[in-house]
Design an enzyme around this catalytic site. Sequence first.
Site, PDB file in Angstrom:
ATOM      1  N   SER A 104      39.626  36.051  29.598  1.00 28.27           N
ATOM      2  CA  SER A 104      38.584  36.803  30.288  1.00 28.27           C
ATOM      3  C   SER A 104      38.894  38.284  30.409  1.00 28.27           C
ATOM      4  O   SER A 104      40.058  38.696  30.456  1.00 28.27           O
ATOM      5  CB  SER A 104      38.398  36.221  31.701  1.00 28.27           C
ATOM      6  OG  SER A 104      37.496  36.983  32.469  1.00 28.27           O
ATOM      7  N   ASN A 105      37.817  39.063  30.513  1.00 30.62           N
ATOM      8  CA  ASN A 105      37.937  40.474  30.869  1.00 30.62           C
ATOM      9  C   ASN A 105      38.358  40.665  32.317  1.00 30.62           C
ATOM     10  O   ASN A 105      38.770  41.756  32.710  1.00 30.62           O
ATOM     11  CB  ASN A 105      36.588  41.180  30.679  1.00 30.62           C
ATOM     12  CG  ASN A 105      36.313  41.570  29.240  1.00 30.62           C
ATOM     13  OD1 ASN A 105      37.206  41.646  28.414  1.00 30.62           O
ATOM     14  ND2 ASN A 105      35.043  41.812  28.942  1.00 30.62           N
TER      15      ASN A 105
ATOM     16  N   ASP B  89      35.607  31.599  28.112  1.00 29.51           N
ATOM     17  CA  ASP B  89      35.275  32.808  28.843  1.00 29.51           C
ATOM     18  C   ASP B  89      35.009  32.403  30.299  1.00 29.51           C
ATOM     19  O   ASP B  89      34.637  31.257  30.572  1.00 29.51           O
ATOM     20  CB  ASP B  89      34.037  33.454  28.222  1.00 29.51           C
ATOM     21  CG  ASP B  89      33.474  34.556  29.083  1.00 29.51           C
ATOM     22  OD1 ASP B  89      34.184  35.558  29.284  1.00 29.51           O
ATOM     23  OD2 ASP B  89      32.331  34.405  29.561  1.00 29.51           O
TER      24      ASP B  89
ATOM     25  N   ARG C 279      25.217  43.083  36.235  1.00 27.24           N
ATOM     26  CA  ARG C 279      25.929  42.429  35.137  1.00 27.24           C
ATOM     27  C   ARG C 279      25.883  43.260  33.858  1.00 27.24           C
ATOM     28  O   ARG C 279      26.902  43.422  33.162  1.00 27.24           O
ATOM     29  CB  ARG C 279      25.316  41.047  34.890  1.00 27.24           C
ATOM     30  CG  ARG C 279      25.866  40.297  33.685  1.00 27.24           C
ATOM     31  CD  ARG C 279      27.354  40.056  33.793  1.00 27.24           C
ATOM     32  NE  ARG C 279      27.817  39.151  32.738  1.00 27.24           N
ATOM     33  CZ  ARG C 279      29.095  38.913  32.476  1.00 27.24           C
ATOM     34  NH1 ARG C 279      30.045  39.531  33.172  1.00 27.24           N
ATOM     35  NH2 ARG C 279      29.445  38.089  31.511  1.00 27.24           N
TER      36      ARG C 279
END
Length: 220
Positions: free
Chosen positions: A120-121, A13, A44
């Site tokens: 990853s996003n 990630d 976040r």
Amino acid sequence: MASANGFAAYVFDAYGTLFDVHAAVRRHASVVGPNGQLLSEIWRAKQLEYSWVRSLMGAYCDFWQLTEQALDFAIEAVPDIDPKHRDTLLEAYWKLDCYEEVPTVLKALKDRGAKLAILSNGSPAMLESAVRNAALDSILDDVFSVDELQTFKTSPSVYDLVTTAYRLYPDAVSFQSSNRWDIAGAQKFGFRTVWINRASNPDEYRDYSPDVVLPNLQQL
């Protein structure tokens, strides 16, 4: 081909695992003021919440848009934060610091013969900028973004990006994330999972426990 300890690929990630998501606010702490840490934590939390809600809604927009929206919320929610710092903080997010041990650990894994990748996003542009800023582009083999799927973790289709690209079974992949929910999704998919518990958080999702828990990547 498997590496020395049996894993063909090590997949990471990005945000919170390789890159410090709080670095943007910390870099400008002197101008943001005493509520900077609170701002960063809300930023976040909302960034992730928005990704989950949009996945459930089937209403995708890329992670950069969510990052902007989350910061806008955080600025409104936190007392004494001047909105004039918005653009400065967003600019800093493109060049987040990587954690100190990251380059050395990745190089060591590379020397073992394993594939190295990010999953990853993050949007492709965000990830390209972060990787280049940290000088990891010469070490990583691939950077996989959810953008091509138009959905976010923890959809199984996201983890399948890796197994499809590398033509591997899930148990040949070691997946590292600082996000416990991400580890749960990867564990259910079948990856070997390593939770990088940098903040010493309590465990959760105990029906999908990580294979290994580490305080950082150093012991990987």
